[in-house]
Design a protein around this motif. Structure first.
Motif, short mmCIF file in Angstrom:
data_model
loop_
_atom_site.label_atom_id
_atom_site.label_comp_id
_atom_site.label_asym_id
_atom_site.label_seq_id
_atom_site.Cartn_x
_atom_site.Cartn_y
_atom_site.Cartn_z
N GLU A 64 0.86 -1.17 0.00
CA GLU A 64 0.00 0.00 0.00
C GLU A 64 0.90 1.23 0.00
N LYS A 65 0.34 2.39 -0.37
CA LYS A 65 1.14 3.61 -0.50
C LYS A 65 1.89 3.95 0.78
N ASP A 66 1.22 3.86 1.94
CA ASP A 66 1.89 4.21 3.19
C ASP A 66 3.00 3.21 3.52
N GLU A 67 2.79 1.94 3.20
CA GLU A 67 3.83 0.93 3.40
C GLU A 67 5.03 1.21 2.49
N GLU A 68 4.75 1.56 1.25
CA GLU A 68 5.81 1.86 0.29
C GLU A 68 6.65 3.05 0.74
N ARG A 69 5.99 4.11 1.22
CA ARG A 69 6.70 5.28 1.74
C ARG A 69 7.56 4.91 2.94
N CYS A 70 6.98 4.12 3.82
CA CYS A 70 7.69 3.68 5.02
C CYS A 70 8.94 2.88 4.65
N VAL A 71 8.82 1.94 3.73
CA VAL A 71 9.96 1.13 3.31
C VAL A 71 11.05 2.02 2.68
N SER A 72 10.64 2.97 1.85
CA SER A 72 11.62 3.88 1.23
C SER A 72 12.37 4.68 2.28
N LYS A 73 11.65 5.25 3.23
CA LYS A 73 12.29 6.04 4.29
C LYS A 73 13.18 5.17 5.16
N CYS A 74 12.70 3.99 5.49
CA CYS A 74 13.47 3.06 6.32
C CYS A 74 14.79 2.69 5.63
N CYS A 75 14.72 2.34 4.36
CA CYS A 75 15.92 1.97 3.61
C CYS A 75 16.89 3.15 3.53
N LYS A 77 17.21 5.70 5.58
CA LYS A 77 17.82 5.91 6.89
C LYS A 77 18.89 4.86 7.17
N PHE A 78 18.56 3.61 6.91
CA PHE A 78 19.49 2.52 7.18
C PHE A 78 20.78 2.68 6.38
N LEU A 79 20.65 2.99 5.08
CA LEU A 79 21.82 3.13 4.23
C LEU A 79 22.65 4.36 4.59
N LYS A 80 21.99 5.47 4.94
CA LYS A 80 22.73 6.66 5.37
C LYS A 80 23.49 6.37 6.67
N HIS A 81 22.83 5.68 7.58
CA HIS A 81 23.48 5.33 8.85
C HIS A 81 24.69 4.43 8.59
N SER A 82 24.53 3.44 7.73
CA SER A 82 25.63 2.52 7.42
C SER A 82 26.80 3.26 6.77
N ALA A 83 26.49 4.17 5.85
CA ALA A 83 27.55 4.94 5.19
C ALA A 83 28.28 5.82 6.19
N ARG A 84 27.54 6.48 7.06
CA ARG A 84 28.16 7.36 8.06
C ARG A 84 29.01 6.54 9.03
N THR A 85 28.53 5.39 9.44
CA THR A 85 29.29 4.53 10.33
C THR A 85 30.59 4.09 9.67
N SER A 86 30.51 3.75 8.40
CA SER A 86 31.70 3.33 7.66
C SER A 86 32.72 4.45 7.56
N VAL A 87 32.25 5.65 7.26
CA VAL A 87 33.15 6.81 7.17
C VAL A 87 33.81 7.06 8.52
N ARG A 88 33.02 7.03 9.57
CA ARG A 88 33.56 7.29 10.92
C ARG A 88 34.56 6.22 11.31
N PHE A 89 34.28 4.98 10.99
CA PHE A 89 35.21 3.89 11.29
C PHE A 89 36.53 4.12 10.56
N ALA A 90 36.47 4.52 9.30
CA ALA A 90 37.69 4.78 8.54
C ALA A 90 38.48 5.94 9.16
N GLU A 91 37.77 6.98 9.60
CA GLU A 91 38.45 8.11 10.26
C GLU A 91 39.17 7.66 11.53
N LEU A 92 38.47 6.89 12.35
CA LEU A 92 39.07 6.41 13.59
C LEU A 92 40.24 5.46 13.32
N ASN A 93 40.12 4.64 12.30
CA ASN A 93 41.19 3.73 11.93
C ASN A 93 42.42 4.52 11.48
N ALA A 94 42.21 5.57 10.69
CA ALA A 94 43.33 6.40 10.23
C ALA A 94 44.02 7.08 11.42
#
Length: 105
Positions: A64-75, A77-94
């Motif tokens: 349904e439309k609301d489910e589709e919007r929710c899945v898009s927002k969830c994905c 958020k999850f991908l932005k969080h993962s990317a930020r975590t990866s960048v921060r990990f690389a910074e700390l490793n350096a």
């Protein structure tokens, strides 16, 4: 569902200098397999989390439309969080490598 954050960090092949070529190839193969496994785990966690959070019923073949919007927002958020975590990990490793006297990043 697990709530762990997983990151993918590429290894510098120069770190294997001094090892025999056969060992280097084995190590790189193992690292690639681990990175593939970690990517699949992250993808599976994303699907499980967003599906569980967003899909409320199975009345239709499509979301349904609301489910589709929710899945898009969830994905997103999850991908932005993962990317930020990866960048921060690389910074700390350096930083850690510099403090240990390793090559500057």
């Amino acid at each position: 569902a697990t709530d762990s954050s997983e990151t993918e960090v590429a290894m510098d092949p120069a770190m294997l200098d001094g090892f025999p070529e056969e060992d280097k190839a084995k190590m790189m193969g193992m690292i690639e397999a681990m990175q593939t496994r970690d990517s699949l785990k992250m993808y599976n966690n994303l699907v499980e989390r967003c599906f569980s959070t967003c899909v409320q019923s199975f009345r239709r073949k499509t979301l349904e439309k609301d489910e589709e919007r929710c899945v898009s927002k969830c994905c997103e958020k999850f991908l932005k969080h993962s990317a930020r975590t990866s960048v921060r990990f690389a910074e700390l490793n350096a930083q850690s490598m510099q403090q240990m006297g390793g090559p500057p990043q």
